[in-house]
Design an enzyme around this catalytic site. Structure first.
Site, PDB file in Angstrom:
ATOM      1  N   GLU A 238      22.369  -5.455   8.542  1.00 61.27           N
ATOM      2  CA  GLU A 238      21.196  -4.689   8.920  1.00 61.27           C
ATOM      3  C   GLU A 238      21.277  -4.324  10.395  1.00 61.27           C
ATOM      4  OE1 GLU A 238      18.188  -7.513   7.823  1.00 61.27           O
ATOM      5  OE2 GLU A 238      18.059  -8.367   9.825  1.00 61.27           O
ATOM      6  N   HIS A 281      12.693  -9.168  10.778  1.00 57.72           N
ATOM      7  CA  HIS A 281      13.553 -10.267  11.217  1.00 57.72           C
ATOM      8  C   HIS A 281      13.599 -10.334  12.736  1.00 57.72           C
ATOM      9  CE1 HIS A 281      16.075 -10.295   7.269  1.00 57.72           C
ATOM     10  NE2 HIS A 281      15.041 -11.095   7.197  1.00 57.72           N
TER      11      HIS A 281
END
Length: 669
Positions: A238, A281
């Protein structure tokens, strides 16, 4: 949670450190768990650990006991000991799973390191970053213990029936595909897609979504290279950091030196992430000079990785790649012989994203304004001022080197690539390391300006340690032989405050001017909500898990041309009330014509999410269509709740079918 960070001064320069060398690297073999692995739990008698242990024991994990500080006895028919050192001596574990709250986790990890447990798995989210940096400064000096996590679903061997984490067990099947992923929910999607195609898994490693990971992509690749049970590999990355690019470099070298390399497939989430924003995150943000998700995808493709735009596509892809290799798809299936042809490219279906103007950066969470940062610098003897017109700006940044798992000084003269100088968290920058940064600013080391720059580095390091910084940056220039410091921008770790109550006075200075009220409202409810700009956006999204939320927005656009109004992560422990609050946030945006609920359960239960959807629709009198996709833990029960509600909800099992229905409904409105 921290959301926004300042822009990189050189956003298209890809810079990252060389792979580290330390005794810690020799612990990679400790990741090879299986039926032989003896597991203990720290926090064994807690509610979460107990539920997890019952499931894992029933599945076949060889749990031999656990630890509860200061207590001794029995739990679930297994011994409970008062310390990890006692457990290590008496139970001889190969691994420990740490099931304690974030503020307790650092001490638990350090206790496991001191006891020399070979594998330490930390699942907790929101462990303060500087606690992890301190732990890594310890890990780098030893060769006994390997860390997985933190903020990770853990590690699991489907072949060996060994789970150390909270992965949804029904989705796993024994086989020969190795997986390493930043995102827990995307790893679950990946595993489920493989299992549905009859493709089993060997070892699945959760890298985790934090800024600094105990085990990263290259570590996992090195394990899979030599694992005879692994015939193919999947990487799930990511936006944020450089781990994907480092993996690409490793893969290029691997394919060059290996006559019959294992096929590798991948996915990178965050192609549509809002620039400058932390997407759920803690580590999902791009630092100075770091690549975008699209750029990461490109370098992986160039290394020979077959990329997909959604994890559900991994099933068919890996079945094809394994067949080309003549390898079995599951532990029980037979395999022929053969060689690998060039890897298939037909599975790459991503379209280039629409080009839109970058949104205005919103400074929030623990990002301090220039005047606030200047006040902190003044307390350390550093005065700031504007740079005179025509003064060539130089940049000095103190941040985190994710590869080296340490602080780093990034210095740029403004005329060439920045220079990265990592240094020990325990000892701080040495004189030679600080001077290397000064030289990178293109300063004559014999001048007063160089001496001023050294004083600035000392001040930045003091602030970084004192207040638990993430990124401290300033512009510098030279006038009349003196160093000028301008435009300081400081960002600090809010987990230190939220998890451990540290630095309350500093956190009280947070400036939320210009932050969307709905984003603040989401934060108050434990929900990460990020509004995406564009009047043509009309699909509200409600998703559990940061990685899955990013990929939902990405894949809607890539696969069916759907444009989401928002990123929304309900959180890994969402409740029915959280889902209702998520609906309120999404529906407050007048652009929303349809709501897409995309859930893959790990800790989050499918039936609980379904009840939340039903409650929200009834209590909020939702008047836009709702499409729900529930997979993972208790998916059948969740689907039944939706089916029996009597509400007009469109329920789907597959992502692409659900996405097409979402776009169809959005276009009708």
């Amino acid at each position: 949670m921290l959301r926004t960070l300042p822009r990189s001064p050189r956003p298209h320069t890809r810079l990252f450190s060389s792979r580290r060398t330390s005794p810690y690297e020799s612990t990679i073999a400790n990741l090879n768990i299986g039926a032989h692995t003896r597991v203990i739990f720290q926090g064994f008698t807690g509610k979460q650990a107990t539920a997890n242990a019952i499931e894992s024991l029933a599945w076949g994990t060889n749990i031999v006991g656990g630890v509860r500080p200061g207590k001794e006895g029995e739990h679930l028919g297994l011994p409970v000991l008062p310390s990890v050192r006692r457990a290590m001596a008496e139970l001889k574990p190969d691994a420990t799973g740490i099931y304690v709250a974030a503020h307790q986790a650092p001490a638990a990890i350090e206790e496991a390191i001191e006891a020399e447990v070979p594998l330490i798995v930390a699942v907790a989210e929101h462990i303060p970053l500087h606690d992890i940096l301190r732990i890594h400064s310890i890990l780098q000096t030893q060769s006994k213990s390997r860390l997985v996590g933190a903020n990770s679903p853990g590690i699991i061997s489907a072949l060996g029936k060994c789970r150390i984490g909270f992965q949804p067990l029904p989705t796993f099947s024994p086989g020969h595909v190795g997986i390493i992923a930043k995102s827990g929910t995307l790893s679950y999607e990946t595993v489920a897609a493989l299992t549905r195609q009859g493709v089993g898994q060997s070892l699945c490693i959760g890298m985790g979504g934090d800024v600094v990971a105990g085990t990263d992509f290259v570590d996992g690749l090195r394990v899979f290279e030599h694992d005879t049970d692994t015939h193919a590999i999947i990487l799930v990355g990511e936006v944020g950091g450089t781990a994907e690019e480092e993996a690409a470099e490793w893969i290029k070298a691997y394919r060059a030196r290996t006559p019959n390399p294992k096929p590798i497939a991948g996915l990178v989430g965050g192609r549509t992430a809002r620039p400058g924003t932390v997407m759920g995150h803690a580590g999902a943000w791009a630092g100075p000079g770091q690549a975008s998700a699209a750029e990461k995808q490109r370098v992986l493709e160039e290394a020979g990785v077959v990329m997909v735009d959604h994890p559900t596509k991994f099933g068919g892809l890996m079945k094809t790649l394994l067949a080309q290799r003549g390898a079995p798809t599951s532990a029980s299936s037979g395999g022929g012989s053969g060689t690998i042809p060039a890897q298939a490219r037909g599975f790459h279906t991503l379209r280039r994203p629409h080009v839109r103007p970058a949104p205005v950066m919103q400074k929030r969470s623990l990002h301090l304004r220039a005047d606030q940062a200047a006040t902190l610098l003044a307390e350390h003897g550093i005065r700031t001022s504007a740079l005179p017109a025509g003064t060539p700006p130089r940049s000095l940044v103190l941040t985190i080197d994710r590869t080296m798992r340490s602080p780093v000084l990034i210095a740029s003269s403004g005329t060439g690539p920045a220079t990265h100088t990592p240094f020990s968290y325990a000892g701080g920058p040495s004189p030679s390391e600080a001077m290397a940064a000064v030289r990178a600013l293109d300063l004559d080391t014999a001048t007063p300006a160089a001496a001023d720059a050294l004083e600035l580095i000392v001040a930045l390091w003091g602030l970084f340690r004192q207040y638990e910084g993430i990124e401290l940056r300033s512009q510098v220039g030279v006038a009349a032989g003196k160093l000028l410091v301008a435009e300081p921008e400081f960002t600090f770790d809010d987990a230190a405050f939220r998890s451990s109550g540290r630095h309350a006075e500093l956190h009280g200075q947070r400036d939320v001017t210009g932050v969307d009220p709905m984003e603040l409202a989401g934060e108050a409810a434990g929900i990460v909500y990020v509004k995406l700009d564009g009047e043509d956006r009309n699909i509200g999204t409600v998703v559990n898990g940061a990685g899955l939320a990013m990929n939902t927005v990405d894949a809607l656009e890539a696969q069916v041309g759907g444009l989401a109004t928002n990123f929304l992560d309900t959180g890994g422990k969402a409740t029915s009330e959280t889902v209702k609050r998520s609906f309120e946030l999404v529906l407050a945006d007048p652009r929303v014509k349809v709501v897409f609920v995309n859930i893959f359960g790990g800790l989050t239960l499918g039936d609980m999410i379904a009840r939340g959807v039903v409650m929200a629709m009834r209590e909020l009198e939702v008047h836009v269509p709702v499409v729900v996709r529930i997979r993972g833990t208790r998916e059948e029960e969740g689907q039944a709740v939706i089916r029996e509600s009597g509400l007009k909800v469109f329920a789907y099992d597959g992502f692409e079918e659900a996405a097409r229905k979402v776009v169809e409904l959005a276009n009708r409105s």
